[in-house]
Enzyme design. Sequence first.
Site, PDB file in Angstrom:
ATOM      1  N   GLU A 150      39.988  81.797  60.112  1.00  0.00           N
ATOM      2  CA  GLU A 150      40.867  81.039  60.989  1.00  0.00           C
ATOM      3  C   GLU A 150      42.321  81.411  60.722  1.00  0.00           C
ATOM      4  O   GLU A 150      43.120  81.556  61.623  1.00  0.00           O
ATOM      5  CB  GLU A 150      40.640  79.546  60.739  1.00  0.00           C
ATOM      6  CG  GLU A 150      41.013  78.663  61.903  1.00  0.00           C
ATOM      7  CD  GLU A 150      40.470  77.244  61.726  1.00  0.00           C
ATOM      8  OE1 GLU A 150      39.896  76.941  60.667  1.00  0.00           O
ATOM      9  OE2 GLU A 150      40.640  76.467  62.663  1.00  0.00           O
ATOM     10  N   GLU A 202      50.574  67.140  56.981  1.00  0.00           N
ATOM     11  CA  GLU A 202      50.513  66.717  55.574  1.00  0.00           C
ATOM     12  C   GLU A 202      49.616  67.648  54.755  1.00  0.00           C
ATOM     13  O   GLU A 202      49.948  68.000  53.621  1.00  0.00           O
ATOM     14  CB  GLU A 202      49.996  65.274  55.497  1.00  0.00           C
ATOM     15  CG  GLU A 202      50.986  64.234  56.029  1.00  0.00           C
ATOM     16  CD  GLU A 202      51.133  64.240  57.551  1.00  0.00           C
ATOM     17  OE1 GLU A 202      50.233  64.758  58.254  1.00  0.00           O
ATOM     18  OE2 GLU A 202      52.160  63.733  58.051  1.00  0.00           O
ATOM     19  N   SER A 217      35.527  71.400  70.105  1.00  0.00           N
ATOM     20  CA  SER A 217      35.967  72.066  71.340  1.00  0.00           C
ATOM     21  C   SER A 217      34.783  72.810  71.935  1.00  0.00           C
ATOM     22  O   SER A 217      34.078  73.523  71.221  1.00  0.00           O
ATOM     23  CB  SER A 217      37.071  73.087  71.049  1.00  0.00           C
ATOM     24  OG  SER A 217      38.119  72.484  70.358  1.00  0.00           O
ATOM     25  N   SER A 272      34.307  68.739  61.763  1.00  0.00           N
ATOM     26  CA  SER A 272      34.984  67.434  61.684  1.00  0.00           C
ATOM     27  C   SER A 272      34.057  66.290  62.057  1.00  0.00           C
ATOM     28  O   SER A 272      33.172  66.451  62.895  1.00  0.00           O
ATOM     29  CB  SER A 272      36.180  67.391  62.639  1.00  0.00           C
ATOM     30  OG  SER A 272      37.156  68.299  62.239  1.00  0.00           O
ATOM     31  N   GLN A 284      32.304  74.936  66.670  1.00  0.00           N
ATOM     32  CA  GLN A 284      32.363  74.677  65.227  1.00  0.00           C
ATOM     33  C   GLN A 284      32.130  73.189  64.985  1.00  0.00           C
ATOM     34  O   GLN A 284      32.900  72.360  65.474  1.00  0.00           O
ATOM     35  CB  GLN A 284      33.736  75.108  64.705  1.00  0.00           C
ATOM     36  CG  GLN A 284      33.871  75.041  63.208  1.00  0.00           C
ATOM     37  CD  GLN A 284      35.319  75.231  62.784  1.00  0.00           C
ATOM     38  OE1 GLN A 284      36.237  74.754  63.449  1.00  0.00           O
ATOM     39  NE2 GLN A 284      35.548  75.926  61.694  1.00  0.00           N
TER      40      GLN A 284
END
Lengths: 407, 375
Positions: free
Chosen positions: A242, A371, A159, A127, A124
């Site tokens: 997910e 958060e 990953s 990020s 994926q």
Amino acid sequence: MDFNDTPAEAAFRAEVRRWLAANAPPADALGYDAAALPAARAWQARKAAAGYAAITWPVALGGRGGRTIEEVIYRQEESRYGFPGSHFAIGLGICLPTLMSYATPEQVARHVRPALYGEEIWCQLFSEPAAGSDVAGIRTRAQRDGEDWVVNGQKCWTSGAEYADFGLLLARTDAGVPKHRGLTVFFVDMKSPGIRVRPIRQSDGGSEFSEVFFTDLHIPDCQRLGGVGEGWKVVLTTLMHERNLVGGNKMWPTPAEVLDMTSRLTLDRAPASRDLRVRARIADWEVDHRGLVYLYYRALTSLGRGQAPGPEQALHKLVSCSQGQEIACFLMDLMGPAGAMAPAALGSAWASVEKTWWWSSAQRIAGGTDEILKNIIAERVLGLPADVRVDKDVPFSELAEIQRRTA
Amino acid sequence: MNFEFSDEARAVQAEARRFFGERCPRPLVRHAVEGEQAAAAPLWRELGTLGYLAAGIDAEHGGQGLGLPERCLICEEAGRALAPLPLVAHWTAVTAIARHGSAAQRARWLPPLADGSIIATCTLAPAGAGPGVDSPCRLEHDLVTGTRQPVEAGAGAGLVVLQAHAPDGLCLVLVELAQAAVERTVVPMIDPSRPHARLTFRGARAERLGAAGAGAALADGLRDHAAILTGFCQLGGADAALAMARDYALERYAFGRVIGGYQAIKHKLVDVYVRNEIARGHCYYGAWSLATDAPETPAAAAGARLAATRAFSFAAQENVQVHGGLGFTWEADCHLYYRRARLLALVDAPLDAWRERLVDAMATPAPDAALAQVA
């Protein structure tokens, strides 16, 4: 109330148990690094042939057409074998379901079977160094060039990038509109020219993620998933998949295991496990640990009735990762100055403590920081307002200027 | 896996929630805190008339079909409404008589306890730590001597279950409170809506409950029962305190927007929510253990007691914090929760004793250890 399977669930569990007993490889044959791939692929192929690799997928796509509760039962039973994380989880859990929603039937047919049988691995590519929690703020650009798109930019914390065959890529196709509206999702062959993968060296010294660089990478338009500029909608679909992954691998020592470990440490000339201060700490962790188990039972009850589970998964992550950090530090503290010594000096039994110390800090960030999870719960469960967004209605290309002004 | 109450029990809970919402609004609780304790009497009578107090009592002795799960859920709703009623003390005494009483004792006491015409209470906590707070009760020739305080509803109850030292060991006894040899003095409490009294026994007539010398073990079991019911009261209170804080965060403006939009408040309220949900899991498990008389009950009770005490204490304290200066006024209702949370944290054994009970039980795994592993 009872904690038993329904007759149908019990029958499925028995079948799974029998099959695993006859087919599961020894746990030490599997690993999560590239060297362990052949063994992992063989095991995945065996699961797929038996119909356990994608229990909830439709039969036509190589799945079993089963219910989520059956997927959960399979995972519970497999977890007894102590296998490491799977190389195929991201592909089967996130990428392929996204393909099923947005790709052509021919593309789905081309990719599903190799993924299911462990022949092809997916990663994926969301990020970036400057966009983690704020994933809609990614900077990797994709520009139209005839029938192709040309991609330049960088991803990180990917990953499996070093051995993946395909990737799900989020890129910015229009910087002239506000950030959520200029995104598009593609799938990409990871062996294409223009892709370079470099392992990230982590704070613990290991390398389990990579950076991925794109330099004039060409992607044919037919590998676009969803409309141009509709990438955020696709991302929300993948995140939903997910979140459907209920349960996970055990990450830290349980409080019961901590109690056992403290029985081998000495405090005031007696086993630390008899010390009331030690026992009080362990009791408080046990309260959270059991509480999470009970909430997991609640989620299973909902799944068994065909209902969507609540926010248990986010809750579990919030509570258990912090607990891992506390437990690791507590055990190190009990050792005194020797607690600062590395497992190489303290023996391999200590490795799990050091690993917990590092990875609890990583897990509080990965897959949604504490958060962000708190924001999600506050907004979706408690109905509190979203944060003020200074970037909401501003073209992405003007954000740098806004950031300068509000700094 | 069916970790959910039955539809019937949930329906009873919904009715109870409506009942307490209408008949026990916060102004009534406030009156009770301000000393008008008579306000609670009609509420108790109605609970009896509607059959709620009979929950968990068998049909032969006045039960009306509601069981222990319903008893738990009624506690949750009473707790949500901060009902100024001695429900847990009453039901723990009921359980003491139902489990350990003779046929004659059950026939005599359970029917009037089931309809609420007699209030029962109990005092099973270890002796208080302060000087002169308690003196241990002694039983000789069926006469009890000693002092216990604070005993919930001690002034209004007709009956108390307590532990007493007899020549043949510790035992449970039942004492009728309306007798000359019992002196009852109201003691002021941090939550005046739940009146307590000092009970001085000067050779008061008492009946034994259960086997001679079994007092400590029987009291342990009753404390477990009480801990789970108290846990439900705390869970309801914690939910209500969170709801109050959330509602206020959505209407109070500061720096140009509602304070509920700031992460300092959002994340605080999520911290409260997380503790409440952990407590909910423990309480439900406690309800299961009570309803099935499971061997896991001591650990379930300890877990429920610890999780629910933490949840309600934290929710009540952060509710004050979210309200800012208003939260420290008499006018705002925050102190009703703040008082009740502290009172309920202290009703039985100290929390460290519950921690010890939980660690003792950790050798006994949860129902399916493999499930626990993947959670």
